[in-house]
Scaffold this active site. Sequence first.
Site, PDB file in Angstrom:
ATOM      1  CB  VAL A  61      -0.915   0.018   1.249  1.00  0.00           C
ATOM      2  CG1 VAL A  61      -1.676   1.338   1.357  1.00  0.00           C
ATOM      3  CG2 VAL A  61      -1.892  -1.148   1.218  1.00  0.00           C
ATOM      4  CB  ALA A 106       4.834   2.467   0.778  1.00  0.00           C
ATOM      5  CE  LYS A 107       5.527  -1.160   8.006  1.00  0.00           C
ATOM      6  NZ  LYS A 107       6.328  -0.173   8.747  1.00  0.00           N
ATOM      7  N   GLY A 108       4.139  -2.916   3.285  1.00  0.00           N
ATOM      8  CA  GLY A 108       3.741  -4.166   2.664  1.00  0.00           C
ATOM      9  C   GLY A 108       3.678  -5.253   3.709  1.00  0.00           C
ATOM     10  CG  ASP A 147       7.422  -3.548   9.936  1.00  0.00           C
ATOM     11  OD1 ASP A 147       7.710  -2.399  10.286  1.00  0.00           O
ATOM     12  OD2 ASP A 147       6.442  -4.162  10.400  1.00  0.00           O
TER      13      ASP A 147
END
Length: 419
Positions: A61, A106-108, A147
């Site tokens: 995202v 963003a992050k996934g 992360d």
Amino acid sequence: MADMHLNPFENAQQQFDLAAEKLQLNSGMRRVLRVPQRELSVNFPVKMDNGDIEVFTGYRVQHNVSRGPAKGGIRYHPAVDLDEVRALAMWMTWKCALVNIPYGGAKGGIIVDPGRLTMPELERMTRRFATEISILVGAEKDIPAPDVGTNGQIMAWFMDTISMHRGYTVPAVITGKPVEVGGSLGRVEATGRGVSIVAREAARHLGMKLEGATVVVQGFGNVGSVTADLLHKMGCRIIAVSDVSGGYYNRRGLDIPAMIEYVKKNRSLAGYKADGIETVSNADLLELECDILAPCALENQITEANADRINCKLIVEGANGPTTPQADDILFEKGIFVVPDILANAGGVTVSYFEWVQGLQEFFWTEEEINNKLERIMQHSFEAVLHQTLTHKVSMRMGGYMVAVARVAEATQIRGIYP
Ligand code: GLU
């Protein structure tokens, strides 16, 4: 039924709404900034060692890219879902703006317990996920990082996969890589180092002496263990730490270097024993009386259900989203000083930025240069947030959001709405 307050994305939006109100952002800008710009969901097959094919679900995202390419980690955890990734992406936007590095957020994530995969399975899953989200990723457009549940080796596989597709090595496509393949010195410790720097600055502001200050750390992964270690080295007494196996408590102080050694050998603190240690649950650990509490695990740890029983003077949020907005109000009432996640744990993405710059330039800095630059950015950001907080008589979270959201809104305003 899920408690609405425990949806991280709703919490993130609520935090944003409060700041937008305080900043008197116009309604159009609020509509733009309270939702992610781009979301990719992928279901992809992986061959398991026993010959079975499993299908995994993952996300990437991008919340906002008005200040630069999207930046943020990839999480491997069974509780990953789209709303969690949306929240984490939004928090990355504010975090990057707050420390003033030229990135959007963003992050996934993949819904998986990485501990249950073998190394070859983990590698195949990572390479296939990298391929699936490669339509978004690139050194100039979206740069992932580690992360919860991911590490340097996984970053190396990700970088290698994208490089194989392109036909040449692209180190700046991802950060948090091992130093051997273009990683930055100091990146592994950077998040915990940042947490310890803001703890020191906050203690100074509060007139609290670090020497002998009692500290409780929730989470003993990359962030929690380094935070505990560095605060220990600054003279604090670490009285309790925890990981998934539970909490370990000794009022006289824990031997943090020994516990770090133990985790290196045994992967977790499970079974750790030493004189005078009592075990406590992760929930009880948060309520121990101490000077500094550092939640360094997951979201929604301090909620309206336990906020009233939190018994410390200072909270430094190594985790993303550990405190709900309802809990924030209670902590503020109680006079507990909270250094919010978007400031407290920004050391990681700051050194990711240094890694990216070094990768693009193919010119590398010494560890001392990295740590000095990190120190300056963390200190300066802390001062900026404190100034905002004192001027407007608000919490540090609100102070931080006001600085960050204003920067993103200004960038969006100046660029204009296309077309
Ligand atoms: N996952 C880390 C965070 O939440 C680091 C992100 C990065 O380095 O891009 O800030």
